[in-house]
Design a protein around this motif. Structure first.
Motif, PDB file in Angstrom:
ATOM      1  N   PRO A  62       0.904  -1.186   0.007  1.00 37.47           N
ATOM      2  CA  PRO A  62       0.090   0.018  -0.036  1.00 37.47           C
ATOM      3  C   PRO A  62       0.852   1.383   0.087  1.00 37.47           C
ATOM      4  O   PRO A  62       1.951   1.223   0.476  1.00 37.47           O
ATOM      5  CB  PRO A  62      -0.860   0.088   1.383  1.00 37.47           C
ATOM      6  N   PHE A  63       0.305   2.346  -0.621  1.00 39.97           N
ATOM      7  CA  PHE A  63       0.782   3.616  -0.480  1.00 39.97           C
ATOM      8  C   PHE A  63      -0.218   4.446   0.367  1.00 39.97           C
ATOM      9  O   PHE A  63      -1.380   4.251   0.144  1.00 39.97           O
ATOM     10  CB  PHE A  63       1.063   4.272  -1.927  1.00 39.97           C
ATOM     11  N   ALA A  64       0.393   5.622   0.791  1.00 42.71           N
ATOM     12  CA  ALA A  64      -0.156   6.471   1.596  1.00 42.71           C
ATOM     13  C   ALA A  64      -1.378   7.260   0.984  1.00 42.71           C
ATOM     14  O   ALA A  64      -2.375   7.714   1.474  1.00 42.71           O
ATOM     15  CB  ALA A  64       0.521   7.304   2.623  1.00 42.71           C
ATOM     16  N   SER A  65      -1.189   7.508  -0.394  1.00 43.15           N
ATOM     17  CA  SER A  65      -1.766   8.246  -1.165  1.00 43.15           C
ATOM     18  C   SER A  65      -1.770   7.762  -2.461  1.00 43.15           C
ATOM     19  O   SER A  65      -0.879   7.180  -3.111  1.00 43.15           O
ATOM     20  CB  SER A  65      -1.447   9.813  -1.250  1.00 43.15           C
ATOM     21  N   LYS A  66      -3.047   8.671  -3.592  1.00 36.62           N
ATOM     22  CA  LYS A  66      -2.754   8.037  -4.792  1.00 36.62           C
ATOM     23  C   LYS A  66      -1.550   8.731  -5.500  1.00 36.62           C
ATOM     24  O   LYS A  66      -0.995   8.104  -6.309  1.00 36.62           O
ATOM     25  CB  LYS A  66      -3.856   8.723  -5.694  1.00 36.62           C
ATOM     26  N   GLU A  67      -0.989   9.811  -4.997  1.00 39.43           N
ATOM     27  CA  GLU A  67       0.130  10.458  -5.651  1.00 39.43           C
ATOM     28  C   GLU A  67       1.416   9.509  -5.288  1.00 39.43           C
ATOM     29  O   GLU A  67       2.229   9.525  -6.368  1.00 39.43           O
ATOM     30  CB  GLU A  67       0.396  11.686  -4.939  1.00 39.43           C
ATOM     31  N   ARG A  68       1.452   9.169  -4.240  1.00 34.59           N
ATOM     32  CA  ARG A  68       2.431   8.047  -3.699  1.00 34.59           C
ATOM     33  C   ARG A  68       2.422   6.710  -4.658  1.00 34.59           C
ATOM     34  O   ARG A  68       3.668   6.208  -4.837  1.00 34.59           O
ATOM     35  CB  ARG A  68       2.320   7.691  -2.255  1.00 34.59           C
ATOM     36  N   ALA A  69       1.207   6.522  -4.981  1.00 34.26           N
ATOM     37  CA  ALA A  69       1.120   5.081  -5.773  1.00 34.26           C
ATOM     38  C   ALA A  69       1.516   5.549  -7.137  1.00 34.26           C
ATOM     39  O   ALA A  69       2.252   4.626  -7.742  1.00 34.26           O
ATOM     40  CB  ALA A  69      -0.276   4.682  -5.900  1.00 34.26           C
ATOM     41  N   GLU A  70       1.335   6.648  -7.805  1.00 29.66           N
ATOM     42  CA  GLU A  70       1.562   7.112  -9.188  1.00 29.66           C
ATOM     43  C   GLU A  70       3.177   7.138  -9.102  1.00 29.66           C
ATOM     44  O   GLU A  70       3.569   6.739 -10.048  1.00 29.66           O
ATOM     45  CB  GLU A  70       1.193   8.509  -9.207  1.00 29.66           C
ATOM     46  N   ILE A  71       3.892   7.725  -8.048  1.00 27.72           N
ATOM     47  CA  ILE A  71       5.296   7.549  -8.059  1.00 27.72           C
ATOM     48  C   ILE A  71       5.921   6.118  -8.076  1.00 27.72           C
ATOM     49  O   ILE A  71       6.903   6.093  -8.693  1.00 27.72           O
ATOM     50  CB  ILE A  71       5.808   8.625  -6.708  1.00 27.72           C
ATOM     51  N   GLY A  72       5.145   5.472  -7.360  1.00 26.92           N
ATOM     52  CA  GLY A  72       5.730   3.891  -7.261  1.00 26.92           C
ATOM     53  C   GLY A  72       5.545   3.556  -8.751  1.00 26.92           C
ATOM     54  O   GLY A  72       6.348   2.484  -8.933  1.00 26.92           O
ATOM     55  N   LEU A  73       4.458   3.426  -9.232  1.00 25.26           N
ATOM     56  CA  LEU A  73       4.225   2.886 -10.633  1.00 25.26           C
ATOM     57  C   LEU A  73       5.226   3.448 -11.601  1.00 25.26           C
ATOM     58  O   LEU A  73       5.775   2.828 -12.589  1.00 25.26           O
ATOM     59  CB  LEU A  73       2.806   3.477 -11.291  1.00 25.26           C
ATOM     60  N   ARG A  74       5.561   5.005 -11.799  1.00 24.55           N
ATOM     61  CA  ARG A  74       6.622   5.619 -12.442  1.00 24.55           C
ATOM     62  C   ARG A  74       7.978   4.738 -12.054  1.00 24.55           C
ATOM     63  O   ARG A  74       8.815   4.511 -13.105  1.00 24.55           O
ATOM     64  CB  ARG A  74       6.897   7.123 -12.380  1.00 24.55           C
ATOM     65  N   ARG A  75       8.440   4.356 -10.862  1.00 31.12           N
ATOM     66  CA  ARG A  75       9.609   3.900 -10.410  1.00 31.12           C
ATOM     67  C   ARG A  75       9.549   2.448 -10.936  1.00 31.12           C
ATOM     68  O   ARG A  75      10.838   1.990 -11.316  1.00 31.12           O
ATOM     69  CB  ARG A  75       9.684   3.843  -9.006  1.00 31.12           C
ATOM     70  N   PHE A  76       8.518   1.616 -10.785  1.00 33.89           N
ATOM     71  CA  PHE A  76       8.315   0.280 -11.438  1.00 33.89           C
ATOM     72  C   PHE A  76       8.509   0.203 -12.735  1.00 33.89           C
ATOM     73  O   PHE A  76       9.366  -0.713 -13.092  1.00 33.89           O
ATOM     74  CB  PHE A  76       7.042  -0.170 -10.865  1.00 33.89           C
TER      75      PHE A  76
END
Length: 66
Positions: free
Chosen positions: A39-53
């Motif tokens: 999990p990510f704390a926010s949608k914005e953090r999830a978007e960053i995680g996807l870009r890194r992936f």
């Protein structure tokens, strides 16, 4: 839902859904292969995680992607 045609698509676009979803106040992203990350704390953090992936996937040798 994304209904825009992508480069190289000549037929009507297929159904597309968001890569992001929220469960219990935590955000996740999913890949085309069905991998969920979070999990990510926010949608914005999830978007960053996807870009890194996606950045890491681009660095993998081609034979590891199949």
């Amino acid at each position: 839902m994304d209904t825009q045609q992508r480069a190289g698509e000549n037929s009507p676009p297929p159904f597309r859904s968001s890569r992001f979803f929220c469960v219990g106040g935590k955000w996740y992203f999913t890949t085309r292969e069905g991998f969920d990350s979070g999990p990510f704390a926010s949608k914005e953090r999830a978007e960053i995680g996807l870009r890194r992936f996606l950045h890491v996937v681009k660095l993998l040798p081609e034979e590891q992607l199949h």
